[in-house]
Design a protein around this motif. Structure first.
Motif, mmCIF file in Angstrom:
data_model
loop_
_atom_site.group_PDB
_atom_site.id
_atom_site.type_symbol
_atom_site.label_atom_id
_atom_site.label_comp_id
_atom_site.label_asym_id
_atom_site.label_seq_id
_atom_site.Cartn_x
_atom_site.Cartn_y
_atom_site.Cartn_z
ATOM 1 N N THR A 243 2.995 -6.956 3.446
ATOM 2 C CA THR A 243 1.930 -7.464 3.003
ATOM 3 C C THR A 243 1.274 -8.518 4.045
ATOM 4 O O THR A 243 0.083 -8.639 3.058
ATOM 5 C CB THR A 243 2.710 -9.093 1.615
ATOM 6 N N ALA B 46 -0.448 -5.778 -8.235
ATOM 7 C CA ALA B 46 0.752 -6.418 -6.968
ATOM 8 C C ALA B 46 2.199 -6.353 -8.268
ATOM 9 O O ALA B 46 1.418 -6.906 -9.503
ATOM 10 C CB ALA B 46 0.573 -7.465 -6.410
ATOM 11 N N ALA C 230 -1.833 -5.946 4.120
ATOM 12 C CA ALA C 230 -2.641 -6.004 2.897
ATOM 13 C C ALA C 230 -3.664 -7.483 2.389
ATOM 14 O O ALA C 230 -5.072 -7.103 2.197
ATOM 15 C CB ALA C 230 -1.853 -5.541 1.069
ATOM 16 N N ARG C 231 -3.439 -8.445 2.991
ATOM 17 C CA ARG C 231 -3.444 -9.721 2.549
ATOM 18 C C ARG C 231 -4.748 -9.809 3.633
ATOM 19 O O ARG C 231 -6.021 -10.381 3.366
ATOM 20 C CB ARG C 231 -2.503 -10.753 2.658
ATOM 21 N N VAL D 29 -6.721 -6.914 -5.903
ATOM 22 C CA VAL D 29 -5.420 -6.539 -5.023
ATOM 23 C C VAL D 29 -4.386 -6.741 -6.625
ATOM 24 O O VAL D 29 -4.883 -7.461 -7.717
ATOM 25 C CB VAL D 29 -4.951 -7.408 -4.562
ATOM 26 N N VAL E 63 -6.486 -11.188 -7.960
ATOM 27 C CA VAL E 63 -5.202 -10.996 -7.902
ATOM 28 C C VAL E 63 -4.572 -10.433 -9.416
ATOM 29 O O VAL E 63 -4.681 -11.718 -10.529
ATOM 30 C CB VAL E 63 -4.081 -11.480 -7.383
ATOM 31 N N TYR F 265 2.801 -9.479 -2.742
ATOM 32 C CA TYR F 265 1.561 -9.824 -2.157
ATOM 33 C C TYR F 265 2.044 -11.051 -2.189
ATOM 34 O O TYR F 265 2.944 -11.809 -2.873
ATOM 35 C CB TYR F 265 0.469 -8.941 -3.331
#
Length: 377
Positions: A23, A44, A26-27, A42, A62, A15
């Motif tokens: 990536t 990761a 996803a971001r 998220v 995150v 991530y």
């Protein structure tokens, strides 16, 4: 019933600040939904030990899991599977980004929330005994996860139908949603040096991008004013880069420019500096950079790979050539570089309509809320 902490839990191996097409999908989706008021987490692996284990990036919570070792592109993170399951239980929906070795273990036991898998590409690794074993293991994991998913997102039907796992995909509800692409129009041509043809590539400098074929194709263009601009990360890419080969080519041909990793406005300026974009991949599922180039009116020459050719097919702003064919690549680059402003403008409009971020977020939000009605915003 206790209210979940999150609307959406996203699981992805790498991530941000790592940069790759997968990536970035996803971001952009995670941050885009967070900006719309969704509570997004998220999970990761911590690919860089300098990164914090917990942080909030652009509204997204995150969770990074410690990595004990790295084998090729794969990271050994014993806590990753358990962390994904724990955060997923505190969410309304789990979104997995495949291929992912751990996905089979994550979904092995039933979860109390729906699972959506975005299947980006069949894993491709350079030939070796270890890589063959890794590819086989990831294929099994992906197949098991797809069978356990409430729905599967693919970049295009073209990509899905030519996948090695098409029988597994076809057995699930498949929803084509093109990768979200940022509108990079309006940059300044800061990288343009001469009136000659400027060819651009932007992406990770790794074996699957086929850069050796682009370099050979460009070498056959005799114009001393031509330039080949190669942008993208080579210092921190998983599995190793091909930068030594690229540097050797640049030493032989002084018209080649190695730009390194570009971010933000640098990317806009890169597109404003080129006449044609090249994506000479030997493995590709979509190619966000080529779609963003098209949104700026830059034709793309890409290889005839399922999924990777889709942006050209959808917009008609480019040409498709066989993989590993420098002569065909060179001829197509020279052809599309001469296309007029009207052709480029028409293709740019089609690209913006098809690949823009807002439309992508609308499609993901509609799918997620259908599967978990409590997600309505």
């Amino acid at each position: 019933m206790t209210e979940p902490d999150y609307d959406l839990c996203v699981a992805v191996n790498y991530y941000a600040p790592y940069v790759s097409g997968l990536t970035e999908v996803a971001r952009v989706v995670a941050e885009g939904l967070a900006a719309r008021g969704w509570r997004v987490a998220v999970v990761a692996a911590r690919h860089d030990r300098a990164l914090p284990l917990r942080e909030t990036r652009n509204g997204v919570h995150v969770y990074r899991c410690p990595v004990l070792a790295t084998i090729g592109r794969g990271m050994v993170s014993p806590s990753f599977t358990g962390t994904v399951r724990r955060v997923a239980r505190r969410s309304r929906l789990l979104h997995l980004h495949l291929p992912m070795l751990e996905a089979g273990a994550i979904t092995a036991l039933p979860l109390p929330v729906p699972v959506v898998s975005t299947y980006h590409i069949d894993l491709w690794l350079p030939p070796s005994l270890v890589n063959r074993a890794a590819t086989a293991a990831v294929k099994v994991s992906s197949a098991l996860t797809l069978a356990r998913s409430a729905s599967v997102v693919v970049n295009s039907e073209d990509q899905a139908r030519h996948s090695e796992l098409w029988p597994k995909l076809a057995a699930r509800p498949v929803v084509p949603i093109a990768a979200p692409c940022l509108d990079r129009d309006g940059g300044a041509p800061t990288r343009r040096e001469t009136p000659g043809l400027h060819v651009g590539f932007l992406g990770r400098m790794v074996p699957d991008k086929g850069l050796e074929y682009l370099i050979e194709a460009f070498a056959g263009i005799p114009d001393p004013d031509a330039r080949l601009l190669l942008g993208g990360d080579y210092a921190t890419v998983a599995g190793g880069s091909v930068i030594d080969m690229v540097r050797a080519a640049a030493a032989r041909d002084p018209r080649i420019r190695i730009l390194g990793l570009l971010r933000g406005k640098e990317i806009n300026d890169f597109y404003a500096s080129i006449d044609v974009f090249a994506l000479p991949s030997v493995a590709e599922s979509f190619g966000i950079a080529q779609a963003e180039a098209m949104m700026c009116g830059i034709p793309s020459v890409t290889t005839d790979l399922p999924g990777g050719r889709y942006p050209v097919l959808a917009t008609e702003l480019g040409r498709i050539v066989p993989p590993r064919d420098p002569d065909a690549l060179r001829a197509a680059l020279l052809e599309v570089a001469g296309w007029d402003a009207d052709v480029r403008a028409g293709g740019a409009k089609r690209a913006r309509d098809e690949f823009g971020v807002a439309g992508c977020l609308d499609r993901y939000a509609a799918l997620f809320t259908t599967l978990a009605p409590g997600l309505a915003h």
